[in-house]
Scaffold this motif. Sequence first.
Motif, PDB file in Angstrom:
ATOM      1  N   ASP A 159       0.824  -1.202   0.000  1.00  0.00           N
ATOM      2  CA  ASP A 159       0.000   0.000   0.000  1.00  0.00           C
ATOM      3  C   ASP A 159       0.863   1.259   0.000  1.00  0.00           C
ATOM      4  O   ASP A 159       0.605   2.207  -0.762  1.00  0.00           O
ATOM      5  N   LEU A 160       1.901   1.290   0.829  1.00  0.00           N
ATOM      6  CA  LEU A 160       2.781   2.445   0.890  1.00  0.00           C
ATOM      7  C   LEU A 160       3.576   2.610  -0.402  1.00  0.00           C
ATOM      8  O   LEU A 160       3.878   3.731  -0.829  1.00  0.00           O
ATOM      9  N   GLN A 161       3.893   1.498  -1.028  1.00  0.00           N
ATOM     10  CA  GLN A 161       4.711   1.531  -2.235  1.00  0.00           C
ATOM     11  C   GLN A 161       4.040   2.312  -3.365  1.00  0.00           C
ATOM     12  O   GLN A 161       4.701   3.026  -4.115  1.00  0.00           O
ATOM     13  N   TYR A 162       2.724   2.190  -3.462  1.00  0.00           N
ATOM     14  CA  TYR A 162       2.012   2.856  -4.553  1.00  0.00           C
ATOM     15  C   TYR A 162       2.171   4.376  -4.503  1.00  0.00           C
ATOM     16  O   TYR A 162       2.348   5.039  -5.519  1.00  0.00           O
ATOM     17  N   SER A 163       2.097   4.940  -3.289  1.00  0.00           N
ATOM     18  CA  SER A 163       2.156   6.401  -3.174  1.00  0.00           C
ATOM     19  C   SER A 163       3.556   6.936  -2.907  1.00  0.00           C
ATOM     20  O   SER A 163       3.844   8.085  -3.223  1.00  0.00           O
ATOM     21  N   LYS A 164       4.422   6.102  -2.339  1.00  0.00           N
ATOM     22  CA  LYS A 164       5.737   6.602  -1.945  1.00  0.00           C
ATOM     23  C   LYS A 164       6.862   6.173  -2.887  1.00  0.00           C
ATOM     24  O   LYS A 164       8.005   6.593  -2.715  1.00  0.00           O
ATOM     25  N   LYS A 165       6.547   5.327  -3.844  1.00  0.00           N
ATOM     26  CA  LYS A 165       7.501   4.974  -4.893  1.00  0.00           C
ATOM     27  C   LYS A 165       8.825   4.423  -4.366  1.00  0.00           C
ATOM     28  O   LYS A 165       9.859   5.073  -4.387  1.00  0.00           O
ATOM     29  N   PHE A 166       8.786   3.235  -3.842  1.00  0.00           N
ATOM     30  CA  PHE A 166      10.003   2.562  -3.419  1.00  0.00           C
ATOM     31  C   PHE A 166       9.876   1.076  -3.720  1.00  0.00           C
ATOM     32  O   PHE A 166       8.779   0.565  -3.968  1.00  0.00           O
ATOM     33  N   ALA A 167      10.992   0.399  -3.713  1.00  0.00           N
ATOM     34  CA  ALA A 167      11.005  -1.053  -3.889  1.00  0.00           C
ATOM     35  C   ALA A 167      11.298  -1.697  -2.540  1.00  0.00           C
ATOM     36  O   ALA A 167      11.953  -1.098  -1.682  1.00  0.00           O
TER      37      ALA A 167
END
Length: 333
Positions: free
Chosen positions: A313-321
């Motif tokens: 969920d966080l990855q979608y908005s914060k752009k990290f792998a």
Amino acid sequence: MSKKKDNIDDLLVKVLTGTASVAESEEVELWAKENEKNSNTLDKLKEIWQEKSPAYTQANSEDKIDNIWDKGIKKNNASKSVSKPFLKYAASILLFFGFLSSIYYFIPVNNDTKEEKLTKYTVRSNPPGQKSKLTLPDGSIVYLNCSSSIKYIVGFEGEERKVELIGEAYFEVASNAEKPFIVESNRLATKALGTIFNINAYPDCELTRISLLEGKVEIQNPSKDINSILLTAGKELQVNTKTNTYTESTFDPHLVVAWKEGALAFKNSDFNTVKLNLERWFGVDIHVKGKKPEDWSVTTVYKGQTLKNILMDLQYSKKFAYEINDDQIIIEF
């Protein structure tokens, strides 16, 4: 194991934990003098006992037994007089008494007659990923969060009910006007007669938050020359332990005590706050590659979600792998 061996094992435990009588101590000394094997066994067990941690918990007890066992084996490389089965048996016993010593341990205090006065304390600790509910001697209820611990005098003996807190806890204090309830955390003393409040005081965070849901509390900092602060229901005191600044404001009780209901809540939280909370909540270590974002801000509530779902969920908005390897997490920007 023979009856005689069982008896010796029991006596060894009593000697190591300081509960043996004079006669029992003498019996162990005679047993140790019987041969070199017995003498070496007693020496190795004393070394193991002295090296044990004073803050054992019941979590991962088998790993702790194996750790004590391995230490004993390594110390005994030069002599094969102590068998592996016996050392592992002893390690199990030592682990048990090590846990008891973390709950009931003693601090000597000298009085005018130079006699030793013993004060008994109770310590309750939660490792990362574990929460618990406790009932204190006066009937007060404490919900203890992950990576947190409390310490108090057994039976609340004395003129006050003092609790030392590291981490976060939610208190439902039993009313007793003649015996105030005091929580010490991050050099702050929160005094209440009968009330409900939450304290977030992790030592790795600059901000300590005392949130009052019901009643009144008085907050003091004994190490600083400041007036006490009186909080009323619905108010929260935020103390920056680095700058020693105090801020009083209202708060959202649903967000503050969400952890007690099994939810992980964030409000305008920066990256480090999110990272620390995920590590405590799931019992993992998060390693960061690349430059951490300075404009990171998260406001959301996760309830009943796995770590993988939260990271997705966080990855979608914060752009990290990210990469999950058991309890080791890698986040790359």
